[in-house]
Design a protein around this motif. Sequence first.
Motif, PDB file in Angstrom:
ATOM      1  N   HIS A   1      -5.483  -7.071  -7.424  1.00  0.00           N
ATOM      2  CA  HIS A   1      -4.251  -7.438  -6.725  1.00  0.00           C
ATOM      3  C   HIS A   1      -3.547  -6.215  -6.135  1.00  0.00           C
ATOM      4  O   HIS A   1      -2.626  -6.368  -5.327  1.00  0.00           O
ATOM      5  CB  HIS A   1      -3.306  -8.185  -7.667  1.00  0.00           C
ATOM      6  CG  HIS A   1      -3.608  -9.645  -7.790  1.00  0.00           C
ATOM      7  ND1 HIS A   1      -3.389 -10.548  -6.764  1.00  0.00           N
ATOM      8  CD2 HIS A   1      -4.137 -10.366  -8.807  1.00  0.00           C
ATOM      9  CE1 HIS A   1      -3.749 -11.756  -7.149  1.00  0.00           C
ATOM     10  NE2 HIS A   1      -4.216 -11.677  -8.383  1.00  0.00           N
ATOM     11  N   THR A   2      -3.960  -5.023  -6.543  1.00  0.00           N
ATOM     12  CA  THR A   2      -3.348  -3.809  -5.989  1.00  0.00           C
ATOM     13  C   THR A   2      -4.077  -3.317  -4.743  1.00  0.00           C
ATOM     14  O   THR A   2      -3.637  -2.351  -4.121  1.00  0.00           O
ATOM     15  CB  THR A   2      -3.337  -2.675  -7.035  1.00  0.00           C
ATOM     16  OG1 THR A   2      -4.683  -2.219  -7.278  1.00  0.00           O
ATOM     17  CG2 THR A   2      -2.722  -3.144  -8.344  1.00  0.00           C
ATOM     18  N   PHE A   3      -5.189  -3.963  -4.378  1.00  0.00           N
ATOM     19  CA  PHE A   3      -5.901  -3.550  -3.167  1.00  0.00           C
ATOM     20  C   PHE A   3      -4.976  -3.695  -1.957  1.00  0.00           C
ATOM     21  O   PHE A   3      -4.254  -4.686  -1.835  1.00  0.00           O
ATOM     22  CB  PHE A   3      -7.141  -4.422  -2.948  1.00  0.00           C
ATOM     23  CG  PHE A   3      -8.348  -3.986  -3.729  1.00  0.00           C
ATOM     24  CD1 PHE A   3      -8.229  -3.183  -4.841  1.00  0.00           C
ATOM     25  CD2 PHE A   3      -9.609  -4.390  -3.349  1.00  0.00           C
ATOM     26  CE1 PHE A   3      -9.335  -2.786  -5.563  1.00  0.00           C
ATOM     27  CE2 PHE A   3     -10.732  -4.002  -4.058  1.00  0.00           C
ATOM     28  CZ  PHE A   3     -10.593  -3.196  -5.173  1.00  0.00           C
ATOM     29  N   PRO A   4      -5.006  -2.745  -1.039  1.00  0.00           N
ATOM     30  CA  PRO A   4      -4.170  -2.863   0.166  1.00  0.00           C
ATOM     31  C   PRO A   4      -4.717  -3.912   1.126  1.00  0.00           C
ATOM     32  O   PRO A   4      -5.863  -4.355   1.009  1.00  0.00           O
ATOM     33  CB  PRO A   4      -4.261  -1.461   0.783  1.00  0.00           C
ATOM     34  CG  PRO A   4      -5.590  -0.950   0.335  1.00  0.00           C
ATOM     35  CD  PRO A   4      -5.789  -1.501  -1.056  1.00  0.00           C
ATOM     36  N   GLU A   5      -3.881  -4.287   2.078  1.00  0.00           N
ATOM     37  CA  GLU A   5      -4.323  -5.143   3.172  1.00  0.00           C
ATOM     38  C   GLU A   5      -5.331  -4.363   4.027  1.00  0.00           C
ATOM     39  O   GLU A   5      -5.458  -3.144   3.896  1.00  0.00           O
ATOM     40  CB  GLU A   5      -3.121  -5.570   4.020  1.00  0.00           C
ATOM     41  CG  GLU A   5      -2.134  -6.467   3.288  1.00  0.00           C
ATOM     42  CD  GLU A   5      -2.751  -7.788   2.885  1.00  0.00           C
ATOM     43  OE1 GLU A   5      -3.455  -8.393   3.721  1.00  0.00           O
ATOM     44  OE2 GLU A   5      -2.542  -8.207   1.733  1.00  0.00           O
ATOM     45  N   PRO A   6      -6.060  -5.048   4.909  1.00  0.00           N
ATOM     46  CA  PRO A   6      -6.971  -4.315   5.804  1.00  0.00           C
ATOM     47  C   PRO A   6      -6.243  -3.180   6.519  1.00  0.00           C
ATOM     48  O   PRO A   6      -5.128  -3.354   7.013  1.00  0.00           O
ATOM     49  CB  PRO A   6      -7.427  -5.402   6.788  1.00  0.00           C
ATOM     50  CG  PRO A   6      -7.337  -6.665   6.001  1.00  0.00           C
ATOM     51  CD  PRO A   6      -6.133  -6.506   5.117  1.00  0.00           C
TER      52      PRO A   6
END
Length: 220
Positions: A24-29
Amino acid sequence: MDAYDTFELFTQLPSELRLKIWKHTFPEPRVVSVRFNRAASQYTSTEAPPSLAHVCSESRSLFLETYAKLILSPKYDSAVFLDFTRDTLFFDSLDCSPDGDLSLDLASSPHRDRILFCAIDSQLWEVLRVFRYDSLSEVRLMPSLKTVALVMSRDHERGLHQRTVDVDGHQSIFVDADTNTVGGEIRHVHWYIESLRWELKHGLEKHWTVNPPHVQMWLW
């Protein structure tokens, strides 16, 4: 520090739950600029890697499952990490290649088949065309490419305006201007865009794993 700012029992959670939280901490593209830093003799970016890479060994392992170190010319190291499935590779500077030849870098890149989204600064594109007139010189070396964009720098004081229109069933971004000088620049870039579209549509050679990439124009 407020008690709600920390959760000291995180490491005691089941690993499956921890991994879901990390994801859930992954950034948006992202749009990730790439330049060749001659002082460091490596490819660098103004876009820092996601913080997930530096928190702990568990988060870094998950990071490396999704993000790969971009290798263009194998002769040089890279500090650029991409999620090839979502991120756009952005060549935003004339210093994009150690030898000043982006197509040479792409031809030797072990990752060229993985690049799906690419953007190139319009001034850089113009310089590249001086040395390689063929507008597909770089694009054809990325056979999985889905989108390629030529990018003009955003400058509100010069009266640039961006609009979205439908072209052949795709949403494309176009740029208009209030002044003749800027309008001339935009028409020039539009000419590059249309030339590239024509080459992709009518070219005799088949370079693409599926369909030719969609061509766009961006303000950045």
